[in-house]
Write a protein that holds these residues in place. Structure first.
Motif, PDB file in Angstrom:
ATOM      1  N   UNK A   1      -7.368 -17.085  -3.767  1.00 31.48           N
ATOM      2  CA  UNK A   1      -6.170 -17.688  -3.210  1.00 31.48           C
ATOM      3  C   UNK A   1      -5.634 -17.012  -1.961  1.00 31.48           C
ATOM      4  N   UNK A   2      -6.444 -16.302  -1.248  1.00 29.83           N
ATOM      5  CA  UNK A   2      -6.002 -15.633  -0.035  1.00 29.83           C
ATOM      6  C   UNK A   2      -6.304 -14.153  -0.096  1.00 29.83           C
ATOM      7  N   UNK A   3      -5.691 -13.418   0.786  1.00 29.86           N
ATOM      8  CA  UNK A   3      -5.957 -11.990   0.924  1.00 29.86           C
ATOM      9  C   UNK A   3      -4.688 -11.195   0.632  1.00 29.86           C
ATOM     10  N   UNK A   4      -4.854 -10.027   0.044  1.00 27.18           N
ATOM     11  CA  UNK A   4      -3.719  -9.167  -0.262  1.00 27.18           C
ATOM     12  C   UNK A   4      -3.063  -8.665   1.024  1.00 27.18           C
ATOM     13  N   UNK A   5      -1.808  -8.298   0.908  1.00 30.32           N
ATOM     14  CA  UNK A   5      -1.042  -7.841   2.075  1.00 30.32           C
ATOM     15  C   UNK A   5      -1.673  -6.610   2.714  1.00 30.32           C
ATOM     16  N   UNK A   6      -2.129  -5.660   1.907  1.00 35.86           N
ATOM     17  CA  UNK A   6      -2.704  -4.426   2.461  1.00 35.86           C
ATOM     18  C   UNK A   6      -3.953  -4.739   3.288  1.00 35.86           C
ATOM     19  N   UNK A   7      -4.763  -5.681   2.833  1.00 35.55           N
ATOM     20  CA  UNK A   7      -5.979  -6.019   3.573  1.00 35.55           C
ATOM     21  C   UNK A   7      -5.662  -6.784   4.856  1.00 35.55           C
ATOM     22  N   UNK A   8      -4.625  -7.613   4.812  1.00 33.11           N
ATOM     23  CA  UNK A   8      -4.170  -8.279   6.040  1.00 33.11           C
ATOM     24  C   UNK A   8      -3.667  -7.238   7.030  1.00 33.11           C
ATOM     25  N   UNK A   9      -2.879  -6.289   6.529  1.00 30.98           N
ATOM     26  CA  UNK A   9      -2.318  -5.227   7.386  1.00 30.98           C
ATOM     27  C   UNK A   9      -3.420  -4.395   8.024  1.00 30.98           C
ATOM     28  N   UNK A  10      -4.476  -4.116   7.268  1.00 25.94           N
ATOM     29  CA  UNK A  10      -5.590  -3.307   7.773  1.00 25.94           C
ATOM     30  C   UNK A  10      -6.547  -4.111   8.641  1.00 25.94           C
ATOM     31  N   UNK A  11      -6.354  -5.430   8.703  1.00 32.50           N
ATOM     32  CA  UNK A  11      -7.225  -6.266   9.528  1.00 32.50           C
ATOM     33  C   UNK A  11      -8.619  -6.421   8.968  1.00 32.50           C
ATOM     34  N   UNK A  12      -8.742  -6.485   7.649  1.00 35.79           N
ATOM     35  CA  UNK A  12     -10.054  -6.637   7.020  1.00 35.79           C
ATOM     36  C   UNK A  12     -10.506  -8.088   7.195  1.00 35.79           C
ATOM     37  N   UNK A  13     -11.617  -8.264   7.899  1.00 34.76           N
ATOM     38  CA  UNK A  13     -12.133  -9.600   8.191  1.00 34.76           C
ATOM     39  C   UNK A  13     -13.451  -9.905   7.508  1.00 34.76           C
ATOM     40  N   UNK A  14     -14.115  -8.887   6.972  1.00 31.39           N
ATOM     41  CA  UNK A  14     -15.416  -9.073   6.328  1.00 31.39           C
ATOM     42  C   UNK A  14     -15.497  -8.139   5.127  1.00 31.39           C
ATOM     43  N   UNK A  15     -16.314  -8.536   4.172  1.00 30.76           N
ATOM     44  CA  UNK A  15     -16.507  -7.722   2.962  1.00 30.76           C
ATOM     45  C   UNK A  15     -17.985  -7.394   2.814  1.00 30.76           C
ATOM     46  N   UNK A  16     -18.303  -6.183   2.444  1.00 27.23           N
ATOM     47  CA  UNK A  16     -17.413  -5.030   2.339  1.00 27.23           C
ATOM     48  C   UNK A  16     -17.087  -4.444   3.707  1.00 27.23           C
ATOM     49  N   UNK A  17     -15.954  -3.782   3.763  1.00 23.95           N
ATOM     50  CA  UNK A  17     -15.558  -2.995   4.933  1.00 23.95           C
ATOM     51  C   UNK A  17     -15.207  -1.602   4.443  1.00 23.95           C
ATOM     52  N   UNK A  18     -15.743  -0.599   5.091  1.00 21.94           N
ATOM     53  CA  UNK A  18     -15.378   0.800   4.833  1.00 21.94           C
ATOM     54  C   UNK A  18     -14.504   1.280   5.981  1.00 21.94           C
ATOM     55  N   UNK A  19     -13.421   1.960   5.664  1.00 18.69           N
ATOM     56  CA  UNK A  19     -12.609   2.621   6.673  1.00 18.69           C
ATOM     57  C   UNK A  19     -12.605   4.111   6.349  1.00 18.69           C
ATOM     58  N   UNK A  20     -12.889   4.918   7.371  1.00 15.45           N
ATOM     59  CA  UNK A  20     -13.026   6.359   7.189  1.00 15.45           C
ATOM     60  C   UNK A  20     -11.781   7.094   7.689  1.00 15.45           C
ATOM     61  N   UNK A  21     -11.696   8.368   7.380  1.00 14.55           N
ATOM     62  CA  UNK A  21     -10.528   9.184   7.710  1.00 14.55           C
ATOM     63  C   UNK A  21     -10.210   9.180   9.202  1.00 14.55           C
ATOM     64  N   UNK A  22     -11.239   9.085  10.033  1.00 15.36           N
ATOM     65  CA  UNK A  22     -11.016   9.094  11.482  1.00 15.36           C
ATOM     66  C   UNK A  22     -10.625   7.715  12.027  1.00 15.36           C
ATOM     67  N   UNK A  23     -10.476   6.725  11.125  1.00 16.11           N
ATOM     68  CA  UNK A  23     -10.083   5.383  11.533  1.00 16.11           C
ATOM     69  C   UNK A  23     -11.248   4.449  11.810  1.00 16.11           C
ATOM     70  N   UNK A  24     -12.455   5.004  11.898  1.00 12.19           N
ATOM     71  CA  UNK A  24     -13.627   4.157  12.134  1.00 12.19           C
ATOM     72  C   UNK A  24     -13.811   3.213  10.958  1.00 12.19           C
ATOM     73  N   UNK A  25     -14.244   2.003  11.254  1.00  8.62           N
ATOM     74  CA  UNK A  25     -14.558   1.042  10.202  1.00  8.62           C
ATOM     75  C   UNK A  25     -15.963   0.527  10.391  1.00  8.62           C
ATOM     76  N   UNK A  26     -16.629   0.303   9.279  1.00  6.75           N
ATOM     77  CA  UNK A  26     -17.975  -0.264   9.300  1.00  6.75           C
ATOM     78  C   UNK A  26     -18.018  -1.384   8.281  1.00  6.75           C
TER      79      UNK A  26
END
Length: 121
Positions: free
Chosen positions: A77-102
């Motif tokens: 039914x949609x995406x959670x607020x935290x994932x919208x805030x983080x800009x998650x557009x694909x699954x899976x997405x990893x975000x690392x301590x330095x801010x890099x995302x893969x």
């Protein structure tokens, strides 16, 4: 004969109860997965995502130790607020301590290289 059957059933039940009380053995990647969480590597995914299931399977029973964020609302039914805030557009997405995302399924070797966490020998 009847008392033999009863005694056997009691013994089997006692053994079953004793075995179920034993603590679970640690997973192969428990320390590695815990290290990923300690190094602030976060996995964003969705319960319905086959690639997310594949990513979790790589942890061979230790996936409960990683820092996982469920992005999907019930019934897709949609995406959670935290994932919208983080800009998650694909699954899976990893975000690392330095801010890099893969995005995509990452090998354990890639995760180890990115975080400095050691894979078991």
């Amino acid at each position: 004969m009847r008392s033999y059957v009863v005694a056997t059933l009691v013994a089997a039940l006692s053994l079953l109860t004793a075995c179920s009380a034993l603590p679970e053995s640690p997973g192969t990647y428990d320390e590695f997965a815990t290290c990923l969480a300690e190094e602030n590597a976060t996995f964003y995914g969705a319960y319905w995502c086959p690639n997310c299931a594949e990513q979790k399977q790589l942890f061979a029973g230790s996936e409960d130790k990683i820092d996982y964020v469920e992005c999907s609302l019930p019934n897709r039914g949609g995406q959670t607020a935290i994932c919208k805030q983080k800009g998650i557009n694909a699954y899976p997405t990893w975000i690392f301590a330095d801010g890099e995302r893969q995005e995509g399924v990452l090998s354990l070797e890639t995760l180890a290289s990115k975080t400095g966490c050691s894979l078991p020998q």
